[in-house]
Design a protein around this motif. Structure first.
Motif, mmCIF file in Angstrom:
data_model
loop_
_atom_site.group_PDB
_atom_site.id
_atom_site.type_symbol
_atom_site.label_atom_id
_atom_site.label_comp_id
_atom_site.label_asym_id
_atom_site.label_seq_id
_atom_site.Cartn_x
_atom_site.Cartn_y
_atom_site.Cartn_z
ATOM 1 N N GLU A 3 0.829 -1.204 0.000
ATOM 2 C CA GLU A 3 0.000 0.000 0.000
ATOM 3 C C GLU A 3 0.865 1.256 0.000
ATOM 4 O OE1 GLU A 3 -3.248 0.435 -0.258
ATOM 5 O OE2 GLU A 3 -3.585 -1.721 -0.496
ATOM 6 N N GLU A 4 1.919 1.237 0.800
ATOM 7 C CA GLU A 4 2.811 2.389 0.873
ATOM 8 C C GLU A 4 3.518 2.606 -0.462
ATOM 9 O OE1 GLU A 4 6.625 3.965 3.562
ATOM 10 O OE2 GLU A 4 5.815 1.937 3.836
ATOM 11 N N ALA A 5 3.940 1.535 -1.101
ATOM 12 C CA ALA A 5 4.630 1.644 -2.393
ATOM 13 C C ALA A 5 3.722 2.265 -3.445
ATOM 14 C CB ALA A 5 5.119 0.275 -2.852
ATOM 15 N N VAL A 6 2.481 1.820 -3.490
ATOM 16 C CA VAL A 6 1.527 2.351 -4.462
ATOM 17 C C VAL A 6 1.267 3.828 -4.195
ATOM 18 C CG1 VAL A 6 -0.873 2.225 -5.254
ATOM 19 C CG2 VAL A 6 0.454 0.125 -4.927
ATOM 20 N N ALA A 7 1.096 4.181 -2.920
ATOM 21 C CA ALA A 7 0.831 5.579 -2.576
ATOM 22 C C ALA A 7 2.003 6.476 -2.974
ATOM 23 C CB ALA A 7 0.555 5.699 -1.080
ATOM 24 N N LEU A 8 3.225 6.009 -2.716
ATOM 25 C CA LEU A 8 4.404 6.784 -3.098
ATOM 26 C C LEU A 8 4.493 6.930 -4.612
ATOM 27 C CD1 LEU A 8 7.045 5.267 -0.642
ATOM 28 C CD2 LEU A 8 6.268 7.645 -0.661
ATOM 29 N N ALA A 9 4.224 5.835 -5.325
ATOM 30 C CA ALA A 9 4.334 5.855 -6.781
ATOM 31 C C ALA A 9 3.330 6.800 -7.416
ATOM 32 C CB ALA A 9 4.152 4.445 -7.331
ATOM 33 N N ASN A 10 2.109 6.824 -6.896
ATOM 34 C CA ASN A 10 1.041 7.633 -7.483
ATOM 35 C C ASN A 10 1.029 9.077 -6.992
ATOM 36 O OD1 ASN A 10 0.101 5.516 -9.035
ATOM 37 N ND2 ASN A 10 -1.462 4.896 -7.536
ATOM 38 N N ASP A 11 1.923 9.411 -6.070
ATOM 39 C CA ASP A 11 1.947 10.750 -5.489
ATOM 40 C C ASP A 11 2.702 11.723 -6.402
ATOM 41 O OD1 ASP A 11 1.674 12.901 -3.778
ATOM 42 O OD2 ASP A 11 3.348 12.302 -2.482
ATOM 43 N N THR A 12 2.107 11.989 -7.572
ATOM 44 C CA THR A 12 2.714 12.876 -8.548
ATOM 45 C C THR A 12 1.649 13.324 -9.537
ATOM 46 O OG1 THR A 12 4.334 13.031 -10.352
ATOM 47 C CG2 THR A 12 3.408 10.858 -9.909
ATOM 48 N N GLN A 13 1.866 14.489 -10.146
ATOM 49 C CA GLN A 13 0.944 14.962 -11.172
ATOM 50 C C GLN A 13 1.136 14.225 -12.492
ATOM 51 O OE1 GLN A 13 1.706 19.031 -12.356
ATOM 52 N NE2 GLN A 13 3.924 18.786 -12.212
ATOM 53 N N TYR A 14 2.257 13.495 -12.597
ATOM 54 C CA TYR A 14 2.581 12.821 -13.848
ATOM 55 C C TYR A 14 2.093 11.378 -13.837
ATOM 56 C CZ TYR A 14 5.698 16.834 -14.308
ATOM 57 O OH TYR A 14 6.198 18.107 -14.374
ATOM 58 N N GLY A 15 2.018 10.798 -15.032
ATOM 59 C CA GLY A 15 1.586 9.405 -15.132
ATOM 60 C C GLY A 15 1.992 8.785 -16.453
ATOM 61 N N LEU A 16 3.272 8.874 -16.776
ATOM 62 C CA LEU A 16 3.730 8.344 -18.060
ATOM 63 C C LEU A 16 4.046 6.854 -17.978
ATOM 64 C CD1 LEU A 16 4.406 8.939 -21.005
ATOM 65 C CD2 LEU A 16 6.745 9.485 -20.283
ATOM 66 N N VAL A 17 5.019 6.482 -17.157
ATOM 67 C CA VAL A 17 5.459 5.086 -17.111
ATOM 68 C C VAL A 17 5.849 4.718 -15.686
ATOM 69 C CG1 VAL A 17 7.843 5.715 -17.671
ATOM 70 C CG2 VAL A 17 7.050 3.394 -18.163
ATOM 71 N N SER A 18 5.715 3.457 -15.368
ATOM 72 C CA SER A 18 6.172 2.924 -14.085
ATOM 73 C C SER A 18 6.924 1.629 -14.343
ATOM 74 C CB SER A 18 4.989 2.669 -13.146
ATOM 75 O OG SER A 18 4.018 1.842 -13.773
ATOM 76 N N TYR A 19 7.782 1.269 -13.399
ATOM 77 C CA TYR A 19 8.539 0.028 -13.476
ATOM 78 C C TYR A 19 8.327 -0.738 -12.173
ATOM 79 C CZ TYR A 19 10.899 2.697 -17.142
ATOM 80 O OH TYR A 19 11.165 3.464 -18.246
ATOM 81 N N THR A 63 -0.377 5.098 -14.462
ATOM 82 C CA THR A 63 0.523 5.421 -15.565
ATOM 83 C C THR A 63 -0.018 4.820 -16.853
ATOM 84 O OG1 THR A 63 1.893 3.456 -15.109
ATOM 85 C CG2 THR A 63 2.572 5.534 -14.100
ATOM 86 N N GLY A 64 0.365 5.428 -17.971
ATOM 87 C CA GLY A 64 -0.093 4.918 -19.257
ATOM 88 C C GLY A 64 0.677 3.701 -19.727
ATOM 89 N N MET A 65 1.851 3.459 -19.129
ATOM 90 C CA MET A 65 2.681 2.315 -19.492
ATOM 91 C C MET A 65 3.312 1.738 -18.233
ATOM 92 S SD MET A 65 4.636 3.929 -22.835
ATOM 93 C CE MET A 65 5.222 5.375 -21.931
ATOM 94 N N MET A 66 3.657 0.463 -18.291
ATOM 95 C CA MET A 66 4.325 -0.171 -17.152
ATOM 96 C C MET A 66 5.264 -1.261 -17.642
ATOM 97 S SD MET A 66 2.730 -2.032 -13.755
ATOM 98 C CE MET A 66 3.139 -3.756 -13.990
ATOM 99 N N GLY A 67 6.448 -1.285 -17.079
ATOM 100 C CA GLY A 67 7.395 -2.364 -17.344
ATOM 101 C C GLY A 67 7.426 -3.294 -16.153
ATOM 102 N N LEU A 68 7.116 -4.563 -16.373
ATOM 103 C CA LEU A 68 7.130 -5.551 -15.299
ATOM 104 C C LEU A 68 8.393 -6.392 -15.432
ATOM 105 C CD1 LEU A 68 5.747 -6.853 -12.876
ATOM 106 C CD2 LEU A 68 4.436 -8.293 -14.465
ATOM 107 N N ASN A 69 9.342 -6.157 -14.528
ATOM 108 C CA ASN A 69 10.636 -6.838 -14.518
ATOM 109 C C ASN A 69 11.473 -6.517 -15.750
ATOM 110 O OD1 ASN A 69 10.252 -8.131 -11.989
ATOM 111 N ND2 ASN A 69 9.019 -9.722 -12.983
ATOM 112 N N VAL A 70 11.250 -5.331 -16.339
ATOM 113 C CA VAL A 70 12.080 -4.826 -17.429
ATOM 114 C C VAL A 70 12.325 -3.341 -17.214
ATOM 115 C CG1 VAL A 70 11.298 -6.533 -19.134
ATOM 116 C CG2 VAL A 70 10.089 -4.357 -18.918
ATOM 117 N N GLY A 71 13.475 -2.855 -17.704
ATOM 118 C CA GLY A 71 13.815 -1.446 -17.529
ATOM 119 C C GLY A 71 13.665 -0.604 -18.773
#
Length: 486
Positions: free
Chosen positions: A405-421, A439-447
């Protein structure tokens, strides 16, 4: 500068490309393009005025009907021909990018492969534009849905990927039947001028592609956007500039595609494979010297693995070699200019002043050029500027978390939403992240996840629309519905 470099620069036209011809600026003005690794002038080129911009739009508008009526197969073959030419001359294109942008030559070569793929992909999509036909529910008539090119388009590209950002916009526009005016970034215009020579050689009709280089983007773009003949605006760059362009585009209700800023989270869960996560971090952070909207910005690492992760990335960073991108073995080139170095250093200093710990780098090297050491900092405090703003440099900043839950909250705490890893060995958690990260894109176990066959774009203030994939060509098509009574 080597003989090869000088010859390549001499071969690039230093003029505007309007109506199929290379022409000077109407005012005779020029702008200098610099090598960020040395600070030296590479070439002086034409500096377009607002009148030059309208001349380019005149040419695009004059060619619009004929190009829209050109057979899709013909449009596709010209794109494919340009792909073939670019592939054969990949060494030239890569060297030119390294000279004007600074990235290591191996990375420039990779961008040529990536950028060329948009030409090939959309050469194939050109012949797949389709609609649908069917009876209406009432049984009183036939519904025909067809697709038509939106019309002349203004394409504004950034400096950090001079080739790929041009082909990612030009290729779908031309495939759809639109004519274009391209305004490359002032800092890296040479690659786009070089690309125009390839399109011309491939047989692209006059006026379909026009390229204007300028030191005053707002002054030149403004009248084009205000002209009712323009029907489409595509921009890649900062969110601040994107907002202004959207406001201008609203006056004529233009179709817009906006690929704007990012603040990508890179989440490493406690069950992640450490080697895979470290390898992904190197690619997501240090590719293009960190100067990418998709670059990982905030490394959110589970507390149980944070120390070994930081140690491993610092060890890898310690093996990096700074230098001019043309030099053998260099994997960290210069930033685009001294202002970019100043911004990165300010972000690092702010985090350290707030209590972050410096693990590697963190300084400007004492050498000519716009360089900054590859840097790793840990224990980055909440509220640090480096967690809110795009770094756009080779700085890896780590914060720790305890729960999902904390990880998701930290990740989404931004005005931006392009990509996540996301790095985790738990498949169910991976699927949850697909749903929960904004985010509009996500890399799962890839950089690295960019691909010509995939839709690129974000949500929130990271932009509008998609580039690439089957979706990319639809940004340049309008849907028309026709009813035929029985």
């Amino acid at each position: 500068m080597t003989t090869t470099e000088s010859a390549l620069l001499d071969a690039v036209p230093g003029l505007l490309f309007i109506g199929g011809e290379w022409v000077p600026s109407e005012a005779g003005r020029t702008l200098d393009v610099f090598d960020p690794a040395t600070g030296r002038v590479l070439k002086s080129i034409a500096d377009a005025t607002p009148a030059d911009g309208i001349r380019a739009l005149d040419a695009a508008a004059a060619a619009a009907d004929d190009w829209a009526a050109t057979a899709p197969r013909v449009r596709g073959e010209i794109l494919r021909g340009t792909f073939d030419l670019l592939t054969r001359r990949s060494d030239e294109a890569a060297l030119l990018m390294t000279l004007e942008m600074g990235k290591p030559l191996a990375e420039s070569a990779g961008e040529v492969v990536y950028g060329a793929e948009f030409l090939r992909w959309f050469s194939e999509e050109a012949v797949r534009i389709s609609g649908r036909f069917g009876q209406n529910p009432e049984g009183t008539g036939q519904i025909i849905v067809s697709q038509r090119p939106v019309g002349p388009a203004l394409l504004i590209t950034p400096w950090n990927f001079p080739l790929a950002m041009a082909t990612r916009k030009i290729a779908p526009a031309l495939a759809a039947g639109c004519t274009v005016v391209v305004k490359p970034a002032e800092l890296t215009p040479l690659t786009t001028l070089y690309l125009a020579t390839l399109f011309r050689e491939a047989g692209l009709p006059a006026g379909v592609l026009n390229v204007i280089t300028t030191s005053n983007s707002a002054a030149v773009s403004g009248p084009i956007i205000a002209d009712p003949r323009l029907r489409k605006l595509s921009f890649t760059g900062s969110t601040a500039v994107g907002r202004k362009l959207i406001a201008q585009a609203a006056e004529n209700v233009l179709r817009t595609s906006m690929e704007l800023g990012g603040n990508a989270p890179f989440i490493v869960f406690g069950d992640a494979d450490l080697d895979t996560a470290v390898q992904g971090a190197m690619a997501a952070k240090f590719r293009n010297i960190g100067q990418a909207c998709t670059a990982a910005n905030r490394f959110i690492v589970h507390r149980s693995i944070a120390a070994p992760f930081a140690e491993a990335v610092a060890e890898r960073v310690g093996t990096f070699t700074l230098g001019r991108g043309t030099e053998p073995g260099v994997n960290i080139g210069p930033l685009i200019n001294d202002s970019a170095v100043d911004k990165v250093d300010e972000l690092v200093r702010d985090a350290l002043d707030r209590g972050a710990r410096l693990v590697a780098g963190g300084h400007r090297p004492e050498r000519i050029g716009s360089f900054y050491e590859p840097t790793v900092i840990t224990n980055t405090p909440a509220g640090s500027d480096i967690l809110r703003e795009e770094i756009f440099g080779p700085v890896l900043s780590i914060v720790e978390f305890d729960t999902e839950e904390e990880a998701v909250a930290l990740a989404n705490d931004t005005q931006y939403g392009l990509v996540s890893y996301v790095f985790t060995e738990n498949l169910a958690r991976g699927h949850r992240m697909i749903e929960r990260l904004d985010t509009g894109m996500m890399g799962l176990n890839v950089g690295v996840l960019s691909n010509a066959a995939a839709p690129f774009g974000g949500v929130k203030q990271s932009g509008l629309g998609r580039e690439g994939g089957a979706e990319g060509i639809h940004e340049y098509l309008s849907t028309k519905y026709t009813l035929i009574p029985n």
